[in-house]
Each structure stands twice: as structure tokens, then as C-alpha cells.
Design an enzyme around this catalytic site. Structure first.
Site, mmCIF file in Angstrom:
data_model
loop_
_atom_site.group_PDB
_atom_site.id
_atom_site.type_symbol
_atom_site.label_atom_id
_atom_site.label_comp_id
_atom_site.label_asym_id
_atom_site.label_seq_id
_atom_site.Cartn_x
_atom_site.Cartn_y
_atom_site.Cartn_z
ATOM 1 N N PHE A 111 40.491 26.217 19.281
ATOM 2 C CA PHE A 111 41.039 26.361 20.628
ATOM 3 C C PHE A 111 40.714 27.742 21.185
ATOM 4 C CE2 PHE A 111 44.353 28.058 23.308
ATOM 5 C CZ PHE A 111 44.566 27.053 24.230
ATOM 6 N N THR A 126 56.130 38.575 31.182
ATOM 7 C CA THR A 126 56.113 38.072 29.817
ATOM 8 C C THR A 126 54.807 38.403 29.120
ATOM 9 O OG1 THR A 126 56.254 36.045 28.478
ATOM 10 C CG2 THR A 126 55.288 35.840 30.665
ATOM 11 N N LYS A 163 42.815 17.296 21.096
ATOM 12 C CA LYS A 163 44.008 17.434 21.937
ATOM 13 C C LYS A 163 43.796 18.630 22.856
ATOM 14 C CE LYS A 163 46.583 20.206 18.548
ATOM 15 N NZ LYS A 163 47.736 20.249 17.631
ATOM 16 N N ASP A 212 62.314 38.878 31.310
ATOM 17 C CA ASP A 212 61.448 38.450 30.215
ATOM 18 C C ASP A 212 61.546 36.927 30.115
ATOM 19 O OD1 ASP A 212 59.840 38.593 27.884
ATOM 20 O OD2 ASP A 212 61.629 38.551 26.641
ATOM 21 N N LYS A 213 60.625 36.303 29.410
ATOM 22 C CA LYS A 213 60.667 34.847 29.254
ATOM 23 C C LYS A 213 61.213 34.449 27.894
ATOM 24 C CE LYS A 213 57.301 32.385 27.801
ATOM 25 N NZ LYS A 213 57.965 31.564 26.748
#
Length: 1311
Positions: free
Chosen positions: A545, A681, A567, A400-401
Site C-alpha cells: 500500500f 492531526t 483491497k 486533535d483527532k
């Protein structure tokens, strides 16, 4: 409600629930919320456990032998010799199983006894989780776990919103918004109304799909559609919401969390499975020998034995009238007699010894101080005692991350502002960056009343620039403080932020500490505090986003100035910058490459100054696109593209997703050991890739990173086909490339290849993958040798050939310096929706073909069940030994599916730990767990088994040779008591010491030379070949052991005239020489001597003589005096000396031959240690948080763990505690001076804008045709800086500008 008229009969594929109606729901026999992971109860433990144990072939085999020994006619040994060890093994295993199950019971009890507020008879009562039923209405409070899968009815937030954290489900720590039906919001927290709620729910059957829910609510004769946005799943945590109510839809094992947990599988090691196969072979061998001897006995009795019945009478049950039938019956009985006599080939003590060795090895893991994590006071823990040696054979690691590789902490690490980089601490004497340590003093932010005490920044030059009102730094931090979707709230007088992603939280927190404090927001305003002065901005638009745009923007107005702040990803923002800033772009790109090379997550910041007239015209077109019925998304994207263009570059942020300490070094060493590492993940693709680079799983030296993101089977198949072609082209143009280099059947010496790759091919991940051009190879050298032509290849699943790398070659004094670049290769990144197709039967072979040729594989956006399916696929298709490591409930199914499950303790709860086989506190300890404890356990177990089979065959086969001289009568050559205690008292402790303490090299060398791990990957230390070698060695030993003493003592006479040719003397002499030989052999076998080894080995030899004397003289055994008389004669000592020399000499010769001609890597390391020559230092890829040397990267470091939708919630006002109509944008924005300056600037810009209105009104999507005019984009910093010096009255603003916010962005409102 008219329930009778509705078509409400529950179908087989749907579920029917009525709220607050227990009797109605009981008729469907839905599962309650009780969770049970234990296997036994008090009453079922004994029968079920015995049934499980006798399913092991060995236990059943010894049970059958015990039954045979109870029959006097065929048994020459007492049944006690088998009964006591068998009962001991069963008892030991039962105690261990009982302990494990008690731990599961305690875990179940802890979960089931949690409290949940449940509505009963109109009142809210505290009920245990296990008592919650389907249809109950329950209340959740802030920061509370969701007890079951519930349909959200009402919340404390406006518009029925609530926020949850799903770390236990998908590993993501960012908040997710859920919203109930608008019709049920009115229920509020009125218990009477909630108790009278009698809605009926029709929904899907229990399944494991976390992101899907289909259902219908029928209430007040109306039907309402239900989807996943209205469901809270068990395992989630309620955040930033005071309370909410919901009706239970799925409970207990029906919840999606439990559906994804997978079933607990019985796990056994590869050694166990090989042992079972060997035992079957031994039993067949035993049956063959017994049948042969039975035939021999029948023939002997028929031809010879019948004439000696006076001296050797037949049993009364044997027919004596007809000799052939009598001889046949005797042969049949002798068959079972030999089965009993020869059963010591596989004694029950083997399994006792194996269990004891594993048990003690588990304690050695638990007691290892090197795997102790002081911060949480956590030791490593072996939660099972049956899988230790499997740790030394791991071929694939699935990790897993979030929380496993990372700490779930984002920190603002570095930045670039106007072409200047900040964050490195420079040594003034050398000009080199200083490594950041705890001893280095950080910048003091205490002058800022809103600073965070745990914020760390070490470069003072940035704070000095901010405090000196440096323009560009103010623009930079003002953008960070304004361009986001963070919510601010005051808790106990302290300002706290609630962010949808940890990235945004880190950026806003950084601006806060540098003096640009985000204070509050409304649907149409944002308030910040800049160096103690309040600034309020009108929020005109949020361009949200998403994964396609890879950027977010806000459009703000302050006074008469409209500014767009943006950004996003570097490649996206760079394409939208205006011309004339090439030098700034080049310097910033250099910084981007540097940050990306250090594994930091980067975002590029930009701004654009807008005129009022341009914004108004754009706004009209944007509203038209938002209302369009056809191609709405495409038209909106074009409108967004238009305004997000011609921007001025501001700078770059570099955030560190803090890895756990030592992760890059651990991954590098594990990969060097030949282990393949896959990251599975639930995070986004960009985040997963960025972490891959941070932890050195991905490197810039890779030839290519393949990204599979197709939405259909056809698209995924096309991508896989293209990637396959890319690999073929790479290998074809790379002489001695991957295929040649790793081809184990090649006659080429793999250590004789020198390769240096000087260029690699790269392509944008977003563009369609195309076959890359052939990479350039600067140096390729081949040398064919006969020295290594006999090397054996390894299994395809390990893909680790005899490439011992620099370690092996550096240890060879005569070898030339040879370098193999192992950093090149490929990596594969697979999205969750594409993984569904990759795991389908038609594509899984192609997927595996490509994945097996990649150095690393990352699967992102995967569900818990998909994690388990990937593990199962590798287990099934590659026949590989797998290990899964994780820290949350979303990793449980993967941990259960793998051969070895490792849980990280203390990150996301204990679910992963409770389901794991081993628990560690940090990922870096996995390196020691595998390369030290795993390798040692495998090495020890293999040595133990080889020696155990050797000594037992040497002991047992003596009976076979003796049978040739005793008429196959099943007469034993040894004293029956010696047979009974041979494995228990005489040889058990030395071989146990070998299995517990043996090591070929130290733990330090095991970590320094990861290639030592590779024999375990190939099962080289114990396999069928090694077993046959042990058997042949034992057979040779038994033959020599019997024939030499037999030849000496046959017709022998002592010096005193005593006859030596009696059965008891021969048996005593052979037994004594056997014990002496065992002592000599295990002395040669032992590489690592401890005080315990000395005591057990030499003590067992002494113990033999003591016990023999005690048994024969004190108890009065039948062999009394035999050994005593034998040792008085010189014949005995010469016979023993000759026999032992004949047995030991070949072993010594073979050991020295291997050491001199074919030394292993461990042999070389030991030789170097003995010579006290310092071995080379292992390559350290340690990655510190501060000073990572300037590795440049040509990849994008962009990663932003953000989700689309929060901008819509903000601008619509639904996320606010006040309703939108309660907000009115204030008339007074800033001081009069700043307003006058705004107006003057606006007037000047209006004149300038009129001269270039055609340009502003045009569509600027084509970035290649942008003008190169360097426009003067004033920022908010210009306004605030110059406003203090200006003094102007009156307002030059257009009178038609409303003091309130304009009409909200129509495409971001739920129409």
C-alpha cells in the site's frame, strides 16, 4: 581508532558525542535528562512572585497610593484602608501561584524519578531518568517509554528491527518500524561489548523536526550515515520487541519532544486586558481631576483662603510670606490628597472580588455532575482560576483527532457482500432498522474457539450465511484473512495480532470471529484456519500500500491455483474491475454511499484468478522493472496496474472509527454558537477527512471540500488561488450568498433571507481543483426591514453575525417561518508538507483569507510545532480568542499556545492534562464547558464589572461635587471609616453573589439555544461603551445623591428647631441614601434569585445600620448621633424616597423599553419559560454506532491508516523471528482431494488462457478499453467447497513449479 586524524572538531552547527565516555561529553556541557516545568523554588518564590504581581498595573498603582498615605501632610485617610486589601490580594494570588507550582513540581518529580536501565562500568544498573546523560547506553524493554532520544544500536529482533508507537509524538497509534545499523547488530545484549562500544557521533543540533535526523557514526575507522530510521525519540513506547539498546544523543530539554512542547506562556483573559486599559484611562481621568482641583484650590487659597488663616491656618511647611507661592504649594499638596480621596474609583477590592469570583466559579466547574465520566471516575477540573470568563468568548477551537474526537477503537460495523448489505438489524414488523443499544442482544460467537469476547455483531444473517457455506461470504472473509500485513503471535496460549494500522486489526479480527482465523505467516506463506480446517497458502507477492496506489494486493498460490486478492479505495478498485458486473457494481455503490453517509471507513474488496503461465510472464517483467536503473517506480507501477485489473468485485467493508459519545452533537452545537472548529492531526489525509464526516464537521451538503497538497510554494499558491476563484464564483452565482448573508454592514435583515440550495458542486480531491460551476439556487427571498437596520456587526474573527437561526425566529410569535440553510459552505483540508508553505509570510494572508471563509478546516500530517504555529497565526492575524484541546504529548505545544488549553484525561497519558488550563474526560463535555460554564462566567463577570464601576463612581464622585462647596480642600463628604469599609462590608457581598450565582437562562436552555453564546464572541456585555455607560450612570447617580440632600439640608431646620445644615448630618444622609440606592439597583440588576442573593442584598442593608451604630456608639466615632438624629425627622425619609425614585425610575423605564422593543434572545427565552410554552426541540445530530438513518453520500468513504513498507519487511523476512533461509514451503498443500481439484482447474484454465493469452499479456492500464466479457473467476471458496466432493489422484501440475517460494519480489528487498 585514530581519533586524532579525523576531522572531529565540533562545529557550531553540529553536536559531537562519544559513547560511554562521560568525561569527553561533559566538556560540551550538554543538558542532562532532568526536566523542569516549575517556575519557582523555595528561595526564589517570594521575590519572583512579588515581582510578577507588581508587574500588574493595578497592584503597582495601589502600592504607590499606600506610600502616599504614609505621608501625614497630604493624606486625609489612614494607610490601613489600602494596606489591608493590598496585602490580601498579594497573599491570595501568591497562595494560588504556589499551589499551581507545587503541582508542576510533583509532575516533574514523577517523570524524573522513572527508572531506566543504564550501562555503567559494564553492568546494567537502574538509574533515574534525571540521571541519564548524553553518551550513556541504555536498555529498553517491551512496552517501556523511551527515556531520551537515542541512537538504536541493537535489538532482540532479527536484522536489528524494533517497533515503536508514537502516539505521544504525533497521535498515531499504529506501529512504526525502526532498524539499527547492520554493523552494530553484532553487539547483541552482551554488556561487555556494549560497554566497549566507543563510537563517536556527529549530528545536528537540537531541533523540533520529528521526521528528520542527520548524523554520522565513526567507529572502527569507518563512517556510517545516520538517519531518522535509526533514532528512537523520547515519548515513544517500545512495542513487540523484547529489548533494545541505544546510546543517548539528546537528553532533557534537547529532546525533540521537549523542543516541540513550546514555552509556558502567561495567559490572561480579554476582560483582564480590557481592565488594564480601563485602569490606565481611569488613572488619567483621576490625574486630570486632581490637577483641576489642585488648580482650583490654589486659586481659592490665593483669593479667599488667605484671609481666613485665623480659622483655617496653613500648615507650617507652607511659605506665608509670598501668597502665590503658598497657594501653589497648597494646591500641589491637595493634588496628592485628592489622589488618595478619589482612589476608590478603582479600589483594590475590585481585584479581590474578581479573584474570589473566579475561584468559586472554578469549583462550580469541578463540582458539575453533568461533566462527570463514571467509566473512569473522572470529574472536570479547572486547573487555573484566572481564565473562566474567557471560556465564554472562544472564537476558534483547535482540536486533535486521535483520542480527542475518537476512542482509538476500530470496529467492524457493516459490510456488503455480492450486492447484499449486512450489519443492520431489521424490525420484522416495520421493516425499519432497529437502533443498536446495550439492551439489544448481540450474535453469539462462542462456538468459535478463537472468537473475541469483546467483538460485537448484531446481524445474525451473516453468520448464518458463513455457517451454511455460502460461497460469496467465504470468499469475502477468506480475502480479509489473507490480504494484510498483520503479524500473529501466541501470548500465554492466546492468539494475538500485531497490526501496523488499527484498520487492518479490525478487519482481520472480524474474519477471525466469523471463523476465518489468521494463524501465522512466514516470508513465503500464510496459514489460516477456516471453520476448523487449516489452509496454507504460498505467498508469491505483496503489492504494498501507499498513498498514491490507495490499495494493497497479495498474490497467493494454493495447489495449482494462483489468486490475487486486493483491497483499497472505492474509486481505485472500481476502475480496475472487469466488465459485465454493472448491476453488482451499482448495488454495491449504493451501499458505499450509504456507509459513507453514516461516517464509516470503507474499503472495496476484489479478486482475480490468474493462470500459472500469465503469472510467470508477469513475474519476469516485474523483476525486470524492479532492476531497472531508470524510472523504476514508474515501470513498477505500470506492472502493478497490469495485474491489478479485470478483477471481480467481492464486497465492501465498513469500519467505524469509534467516536467518543456525543461528539457530533457537541460539534454541531459549537458551530451553531458561531465557533469555528479546526482539526489538527498527525493522521493521514483520508483518515482525517473520514473522521471529519463522522463527527459532522464535514457534511455532504458542503459546496466543496478544498484539499491543499502542493509540494512547493508555487503549487500551494496556485491551489489557493484556484480555491479563491471557486469561492468568488460560488458567491457571485448565489444571490445573497456568503458575502451578502454575512455582511454585517448590510441594511438587509439577515433573518429575512430564505435560501435552499438544491445542488452543490463536487470534484475529485485527487484531480486539480478547478473553478466549479455555479450552484443552482431554488428559492431566494429578500426583505428589507427597518427593524434590524441598527444591528451591530461582529468581529471578523468570529464571523458570526446576528443569525440567531431557528431558535430566535421560533421564539417570535409574529415572525414568519424562515429557513436559512447553514449547512452549505466550504471546508479546507491541508496536508502537513503544504502547511509549511501556507504558514510562510508570503502565503499566510492568502491561506487565512480562504480558511476564514470555510466552515471547517482540517490540517493533517502536522507536527506538534506546526499545531502551535497555526494557533499563533490565528491569534496574531485574526486577533481571535482560541482554545486548543488534545490528549497527548503531541498536543502540549498547541495547548500552551492557545488562550485556553483543555486536556482530555485518560487517553494517551497525562502530558496534555498537566499542561492544560482545564481537564475533561470526554470531548462532549467541551460543549457544556463553553456554552454553560463559559457563557455564565463571562455573563456574570461582565455584570459584576458593570455594577461595580457604577457603584464606585456613584460613591467617589460625591467628593467631586462636594469640592465645589468646600474650597477644593480635599475634605471628604463621608465619614473616613465609611470610606474604608464601603467596598469591604457594605457592598461587597451583594455584588459577589451577583458574580457567582447570576444567570439569565438555565443550563438546559444554554445548550438548547447555542446562539446565546454569540454576545461573548463580540464582547458585547463588557466593553468600552458599556464601561462609559456605567461611568455616566454612576456620575448621574452621584450628582443626584449629593444635590438633592444638599438642597434639602442647606439652611435646613428640624421641627424641633435643630440646625440640619452641618457637614456630618449631610454626610450621614448621603451615605445612607447611597446604600439604599445600591440595594435597589442590584435588586433590579439580579435576574436569578437564590437564598444567598436574598441574604447578601437585604442583609447588607441591615448590616449598614448595625455597623454604623456599633462604630459610632460603641467605639465612639466622630459622626456619633448624626444618622440617629436625621432618621427621626420626616425630612430624611422624604429626601431618601425622592432621591431613590429619581435614580430608579430611569433604570426601570430603560429596562422595560429594551424588553418590549429590542428584546434579546435570552429575554425571549425567559418570557417563554414564564409563559410555560415549550420551546422547540434542538436539532439532534446524535450519531449512534448502529442505526444511523439512511443519509446518502456521493463521496468516498475510503480511509486506511496504513503505511508503506511493511510488505517489504514481510517478503524479505526481516520482520520474522526466523531468518528467510529457515523457511521451506511444504510440499503438501491441503488434502489430496483439494490438490487434485486444484490441478484439474488449473489444466482447464490453462486451456482457456491459451485462447486469450494476448489479452492476458497485454497492458490493461486503460480501463475504458477493457473487454466486457463476464469471465468465470473461481475463488478459493470454490476450491474448498468442491474439493470435498471430488476424488482425483495424481498431479496435473507443471513439473517445473518449485515446491519452494519463487525468488522474492526484488523491488521489495533492500538490495
Amino acid at each position: 581508532m585514530g581519533t586524532k586524524t579525523q576531522p572531529q572538531q565540533a562545529k557550531e552547527n553540529e553536536r559531537r558525542i562519544r559513547a560511554n565516555d562521560k568525561e569527553f561529553n561533559l566538556q560540551y556541557k550538554y543538558h542532562n535528562n532532568y526536566i523542569k516545568t516549575s517556575k519557582y523554588s523555595v528561595f526564589t518564590f517570594l521575590p519572583f512572585n512579588l515581582l510578577e504581581q507588581f508587574q500588574r498595573l493595578a497592584n503597582f498603582y495601589f502600592l504607590c497610593l499606600l506610600v502616599l498615605q504614609l505621608i501625614p501632610a497630604i493624606s486625609s485617610l489612614t494607610p490601613v484602608t489600602t494596606a489591608i486589601p493590598l496585602i490580601g490580594v498579594l497573599t491570595l494570588t501568591a497562595v494560588k501561584d504556589a499551589y499551581d507550582d507545587i503541582q508542576r513540581h510533583l509532575s516533574d518529580s514523577q517523570v524524573n524519578n522513572r527508572k531506566s536501565k543504564t550501562l555503567r562500568n559494564g553492568k546494567l544498573v537502574d538509574a533515574k531518568w534525571s540521571e541519564v546523560q548524553v553518551g550513556d547506553v541504555i536498555r529498553l524493554d517491551n512496552n517501556q517509554f523511551v527515556a531520551a532520544d537515542i541512537l538504536l544500536l541493537t535489538t532482540s529482533e532479527p536484522n536489528g528491527l524494533c517497533f515503536i508507537e508514537t502516539a505521544e509524538l504525533d497521535g498515531e497509534t499504529n506501529l512504526k518500524a525502526k532498524q539499527c545499523l547492520t554493523e552494530t547488530i553484532e553487539l547483541g545484549d552482551h554488556h561487555d561489548a556494549l560497554w566497549n562500544f566507543n563510537g563517536e557521533i556527529f549530528c545536528e543540533r537540537p531541533n523540533n523536526l520529528l521526521n528528520k535526523f542527520d548524523g554520522t557514526l565513526i567507529w572502527r575507522n569507518q563512517r556510517f550515515a545516520l538517519d531518522n530510521e535509526k533514532i528512537l525519540l523520547r515519548g515513544c513506547v517500545l512495542r513487540n520487541t523484547q529489548w533494545c539498546y541505544g546510546v543517548v544523543v539528546f537528553a532533557g530539554v534537547d529532546t525533540k519532544l521537549m523542543q516541540n512542547s513550546g514555552k509556558t506562556q502567561f495567559k490572561s483573559t480579554g476582560v483582564d486586558r480590557l481592565l488594564n486599559f480601563i485602569i490606565i484611562g481611569i488613572v488619567l481621568f483621576l490625574v486630570s481631576i486632581c490637577a483641576l482641583f489642585a488648580v482650583g484650590c490654589a486659586i481659592w487659597e490665593g483669593l479667599i483662603g488667605q484671609h481666613f488663616q485665623v480659622y483655617l491656618p496653613w500648615e507650617h511647611i507652607i511659605p506665608k510670606d509670598y501668597i502665590p507661592s503658598g497657594a501653589t504649594v497648597i494646591g500641589l499638596l491637595v493634588f496628592f490628597s485628592y489622589a488618595i480621596v478619589l482612589n476608590t474609583v478603582v479600589p483594590i477590592s475590585l481585584y479581590v472580588s474578581v479573584e474570589v469570583i473566579r475561584f468559586i466559579q472554578s469549583f462550580l466547574i469541578n463540582w458539575d455532575e453533568e461533566m462527570y465520566y463514571a467509566r473512569t471516575n473522572t470529574y472536570a477540573k479547572a486547573r487555573t482560576t484566572t481564565l473562566n470568563e474567557e471560556l465564554g468568548q472562544i472564537q476558534y477551537i483547535f482540536s486533535d483527532k486521535t483520542g480527542t474526537l475518537t476512542q482509538n477503537i476500530m470496529t467492524f460495523n457493516k459490510c456488503s457482500i455480492n450486492g447484499r448489505t449486512y450489519g443492520d438489524v431489521i424490525d420484522l414488523r416495520t421493516g425499519e432498522p432497529v437502533e443498536v443499544t446495550e439492551a439489544l442482544q448481540c450474535v453469539d460467537f462462542s462456538a468459535n474457539p478463537h472468537h473475541e469476547s469483546d467483538f460485537r455483531w448484531y446481524d445474525r444473517t451473516l453468520l448464518d450465511a458463513v455457517r451454511s457455506d455460502e460461497e460469496h461470504s467465504h470468499v469475502f472473509f477468506r480475502l480479509l484473512a489473507l490480504c494484510h500485513t498483520v503479524m500473529a503471535e501466541t501470548v500465554e496460549g492466546k492468539l494475538e495480532y500485531q497490526a501496523q494500522s488499527p484498520d487492518e486489526a479490525a478487519l482481520v479480527a472480524a474474519a477471525r470471529n466469523f471463523g476465518f482465523v489468521f494463524r501465522s505467516r512466514t516470508p513465503n506463506s500464510i496459514t489460516i484456519e477456516v471453520m476448523g480446517r487449516m489452509e496454507e497458502y504460498e505467498l508469491l507477492n505483496i503489492l504494498d500500500f501507499n498513498n498514491v496506489r490507495k490499495r494493497m494486493s497479495v498474490i497467493l498460490r494454493r495447489g495449482n491455483t494462483v489468486v490475487l486478492y486486493c483491497k483499497g479505495a472505492d474509486n481505485v478498485i472500481y476502475d480496475r474491475l472487469h466488465g459485465g458486473q454493472e448491476d453488482l457494481k451499482a448495488r454495491t455503490q449504493d451501499h458505499l454511499n450509504k456507509f459513507a453517509g453514516e461516517g464509516l471507513r470503507t474499503l472495496v474488496l476484489a479478486e482475480r484468478r490468474l493462470t500459472e503461465q500469465y503469472y510467470k510472464n508477469w513475474r519476469i517483467r516485474q523483476q525486470e522493472a524492479a532492476l531497472a536503473m531508470d524510472s523504476r517506480e514508474e515501470r513498477l507501477n505500470e506492472i502493478y496496474e497490469e495485474i491489478e485489473s479485470d478483477m471481480q468485485l467481492v464486497g465492501v467493508t465498513a469500519i467505524e472509527d469509534k467516536l467518543q459519545d456525543g461528539v457530533p452533537k457537541a460539534i454541531a452545537n459549537l458551530q451553531s454558537a458561531g465557533i469555528k472548529i479546526w482539526v489538527l492531526t498527525g493522521d493521514k489525509q483520508e483518515t482525517a477527512i473520514n473522521i471529519g464526516y463522522s463527527c459532522q464537521l464535514l457534511t455532504d451538503e458542503l459546496a466543496d471540500v478544498f484539499i491543499v497538497d502542493g509540494n512547493s510554494v508555487e503549487e500551494v499558491e496556485k491551489q489557493l488561488r484556484q480555491f479563491k476563484e471557486s469561492i468568488k464564483i460560488y458567491n457571485r452565482f448565489r444571490p445573497g450568498g456568503t458575502e451578502a448573508l454575512y455582511n454585517s454592514d448590510s441594511n438587509m435583515d439577515p433573518l429575512s433571507v430564505t435560501m435552499t440550495q438544491t445542488s452543490v458542486f463536487m470534484h475529485e480531491s485527487s484531480s486539480p481543483p478547478t473553478p466549479p460551476p455555479p450552484p443552482a439556487i431554488s428559492v431566494v427571498t429578500f426583505r428589507w426591514d427597518d427593524k434590524n437596520k441598527d444591528k451591530k456587526g461582529g468581529p471578523d474573527s468570529a464571523e458570526c453575525n446576528d443569525l440567531f437561526g431557528d431558535e430566535k425566529r421560533s421564539l417570535d410569535d409574529g415572525a414568519a417561518s424562515i429557513v436559512i440553510d447553514e449547512t452549505t459552505g466550504f471546508a479546507l483540508v491541508v496536508n502537513g508538507h503544504s502547511l509549511v508553505h501556507c504558514l510562510s509570510p508570503e502565503l499566510e494572508i492568502k491561506f487565512l483569507d480562504i480558511a476564514s471563509q470555510c466552515k471547517a478546516v482540517i490540517c493533517c500530517r502536522v507536527t506538534p510545532l506546526q499545531k502551535a504555529l497555526v494557533v499563533e497565526l490565528i491569534k496574531r492575524a485574526k486577533n481571535a480568542v482560541t482554545l486548543a484541546i488534545g490528549d497527548g504529548a503531541n498536543d502540549v505545544s498547541m495547548i500552551k499556545a492557545a488562550h485556553i488549553g483543555v486536556g482530555i484525561s485518560g487517553q494517551e497519558g497525562l502530558q496534555a492534562v498537566l499542561s492544560s488550563d482545564y481537564a475533561i474526560a470526554q470531548f462532549r463535555y467541551l460543549e457544556r464547558l463553553l456554552l454553560v460554564h463559559g457563557r455564565w462566567s463571562y455573563y456574570r463577570m461582565c455584570k459584576f464589572l458593570r455594577y461595580f464601576f457604577y457603584k464606585n463612581f456613584a460613591f467617589t464622585l460625591c467628593h467631586c461635587w462636594y469640592s465645589l462647596f468646600c474650597g477644593f480642600s480635599a475634605q471628604t463628604v463621608f465619614d473616613p471609616m465609611f470610606i474604608s469599609v464601603y467596598n469591604l462590608f457594605y457592598t461587597s457581598l451583594p455584588v459577589l453573589s451577583l458574580g457567582i450565582f447570576e444567570q439569565d437562562v438555565s443550563d438546559k436552555n444554554s445548550l438548547e439555544y447555542p446562539r446565546l453564546y454569540t454576545p461573548g464572541l463580540r464582547s458585547e456585555l463588557f466593553n468600552i461603551r458599556e464601561f462609559i455607560y456605567s461611568v455616566l450612570h454612576g456620575a448621574f447617580t452621584s450628582l443626584v445623591l449629593f444635590l438633592i440632600p444638599y438642597a434639602v439640608y442647606k439652611d435646613g431646620v428640624s421641627q424641633n428647631g435643630y440646625v440640619l445644615s452641618d457637614h456630618m448630618t449631610l454626610g450621614a444622609v448621603v451615605a445612607t441614601i447611597l446604600i439604599v440606592d445600591n440595594t435597589a439597583q442590584i435588586s433590579l440588576y439580579t435576574s436569578y434569585w437564590t437564598i444567598v442573593n436574598h441574604i447578601t442584598i437585604w442583609g447588607s442593608l441591615v448590616w449598614y445600620f448595625v455597623l454604623d451604630y456599633f462604630y459610632n456608639y460603641v467605639i465612639g466615632g466622630p459622626y456619633v448621633g448624626s444618622l440617629t438624629q436625621a432618621i427621626k425627622d420626616l425630612t430624611f425619609w422624604m429626601t431618601m424616597l425622592i432621591t431613590v425614585m429619581v435614580l430608579v425610575a430611569p433604570v426601570l423605564a430603560y429596562k422595560y423599553y429594551l424588553l418590549d422593543v429590542h428584546p434579546s434572545l435570552s429575554d425571549k427565552i425567559r418570557q417563554k419559560s414564564l409563559k410555560k410554552i415549550h420551546s422547540r426541540a434542538s436539532s439532534d445530530v446524535r450519531r449512534t454506532a448502529s442505526s444511523r438513518r439512511g443519509r446518502r453520500s456521493v463521496r468516498s468513504g475510503y480511509a486506511f491508516a496504513h503505511q508503506e513498507g511493511f510488505g517489504r519487511l514481510i517478503t524479505s523476512g526481516k520482520i520474522m523471528h526466523k531468518m528467510p533461509q529457515d523457511f521451506a514451503f511444504p510440499l503438501g498443500l491441503g488434502t489430496k482431494k483439494t490438490q487434485a481439484l486444484h490441478n484439474n482447474l488449473a489444466s482447464a484454465d490453462h486451456t482457456k488462457a491459451s485462447n486469450s493469452s494476448g489479452h492476458h499479456m497485454g497492458n490493461n492500464n486503460n480501463t475504458n478499453q477493457r473487454h466486457n466479457q463476464n469471465q468465470n473467476h473461481s475463488s478459493m471458496a470454490d476450491i474448498s467447497a468442491e474439493g470435498r466432493a471430488a476424488d482425483a489422484g495424481g498431479s496435473g501440475a507443471s513439473e517445473d513449479i518449485s515446491p519452494r517460494a519463487p525468488c522474492q519480489d526484488l523491488d521489495t528487498i533492500n538490495l
